[in-house]
Design an enzyme around this catalytic site. Structure first.
Site, short mmCIF file in Angstrom:
data_model
loop_
_atom_site.label_atom_id
_atom_site.label_comp_id
_atom_site.label_asym_id
_atom_site.label_seq_id
_atom_site.Cartn_x
_atom_site.Cartn_y
_atom_site.Cartn_z
N HIS A 232 0.85 -1.19 0.00
CA HIS A 232 0.00 0.00 0.00
C HIS A 232 0.88 1.24 0.00
O HIS A 232 2.08 1.17 0.27
CB HIS A 232 -0.91 0.03 1.23
CG HIS A 232 -1.99 -1.00 1.22
ND1 HIS A 232 -1.75 -2.33 1.49
CD2 HIS A 232 -3.33 -0.90 0.98
CE1 HIS A 232 -2.88 -3.00 1.42
NE2 HIS A 232 -3.85 -2.17 1.10
N LYS A 236 0.10 4.49 4.60
CA LYS A 236 -0.67 3.49 5.34
C LYS A 236 0.29 2.70 6.23
O LYS A 236 1.06 1.85 5.77
CB LYS A 236 -1.40 2.54 4.39
CG LYS A 236 -2.25 1.49 5.12
CD LYS A 236 -3.06 0.67 4.14
CE LYS A 236 -3.81 -0.46 4.83
NZ LYS A 236 -4.72 0.05 5.88
#
Length: 349
Positions: A232, A236
């Site tokens: 990601h 994140k």
């Protein structure tokens, strides 16, 4: 897997650096005495495994979002945190679907008083101090309004309590917060809501299929080893909730795996060179790979789903809004829904 679902060979979303589908290399656990269970990319693949693969890009959904039959729906939608990446994506998807954008949004105190333009529409941003009176006034003007919440985890419970107190139906796509308290708040208020940390319809369908398999065939993969890689955007910091949900299904299927063994890729250089994330999507993507291997190393399975951008979540959010609006109009007895309920409705765009 009886069927093979793959993106076209020229799709940039395939993990070409890993050669997952060609047999030229395979993702393998490092030596058995490895402590972290990281994934290495070296050993030749002895067999071509069954693969379930799904990919999505922003461009692939644009035509779908602009289908004329969804124009002029006249459902007012208020998107909170409209200056955020997901807020902007939802506004664009809602505009393409013909929903009516309410020109008001809640943001941070620093954003209070600002006027922002999204999709050619000017939106007034309000801070924390006057939210209840503002929301009550807006709801009085737009009595059929649905709120969409893509704010921050720390705001989940306070926002849900506000929406419930005023009586506004809402779609909660924000993750985190106290989820038990969230559901209790909605149950006690009798407000209508769709609550789901995963709004991507196709990803939700994949998760549902995994849960069905785990329920009907417990222990089917007993003895198999599992490797999990998820990539990601660097912002994140936590492990993917979707990956955790899939792993839970594999555990029910008999696979022994600790969630601490998930290999998280957050470094942009690794994402480019090792995972194969397109450079333009480094700031917004979700790539997942699950690799199962039999005890004797003669059988392997791979499950993969790659998402670039945020359109898949925005599109699912719009479907959730359409679904919830219908539930409100029908005065349905059930008031709290998730994306599985939206999928079961079957009237998605």
């Amino acid at each position: 897997m009886a069927s093979l679902l793959k993106a076209p060979t020229n799709n940039t979303l395939q993990l070409h650096k890993l050669d997952l589908f060609t047999g030229s290399s395979r993702i393998n656990r490092q030596s058995s005495n490895s402590d972290n269970g990281n994934v290495a990319f070296s050993r030749k693949r002895p067999l071509v495994p069954p693969v379930l693969s799904m990919s999505a890009t922003g461009a692939s959904t644009k035509e779908h979002l602009e289908t004329p039959m969804y124009k002029n729906l006249h459902i007012p939608i208020m998107v909170n945190s409209c200056t955020g990446k997901m807020g902007k994506a939802v506004i664009k998807a809602a505009d393409a679907a013909g929903l009516e954008l309410v020109p008001v949004s809640f943001g941070t105190e620093e954003e209070s008083g600002q006027k922002v333009e999204v999709c050619g529409k000017e939106i007034q941003v309000h801070g924390l101090s006057d939210r209840e009176s503002v929301l009550a006034s807006v709801f009085d003007k737009y009595p059929n309004m649905i709120i969409v919440d893509y704010t921050v985890p720390a705001a989940v419970n306070g926002n849900a309590e506000l929406y419930s107190k005023v009586g506004v139906p809402f779609v909660m796509g924000t993750t985190g917060g106290d989820r038990v308290r969230l559901h209790e708040t909605v149950e006690n208020s009798n407000v209508y809501a769709v609550i789901s940390p995963q709004m991507g319809k196709q990803v939700v369908a994949f998760l549902a299929a995994m849960e069905i398999m785990a329920e009907q065939f417990p222990g089917a993969f007993s003895g198999y080893s599992l490797q999990v890689l998820e990539s990601h955007q660097a912002g994140k910091l936590d492990t993917s909730g979707t990956a955790k949900a899939v792993i839970s299904c594999f555990q029910k299927l008999g696979v022994s795996f600790d969630k601490d063994q998930i290999q998280m890729i957050r470094d942009p250089k690794q994402q480019l060179e090792m995972v194969g994330v397109p450079e333009e999507h480094l700031l917004g993507h979700a790539f997942h790979m699950y690799h199962l291997t039999s005890p004797d190393q003669t059988v392997s399975f791979e499950f993969q789903h790659n998402v670039c951008g945020r359109s898949i979540y925005a599109e699912g959010t719009v479907d959730a809004v359409l679904f919830l609006s219908k539930r409100v109009q029908l005065k349905a007895d059930k008031r709290i829904y998730n994306m599985i309920d939206v999928l079961r409705e079957g009237n998605m765009r």
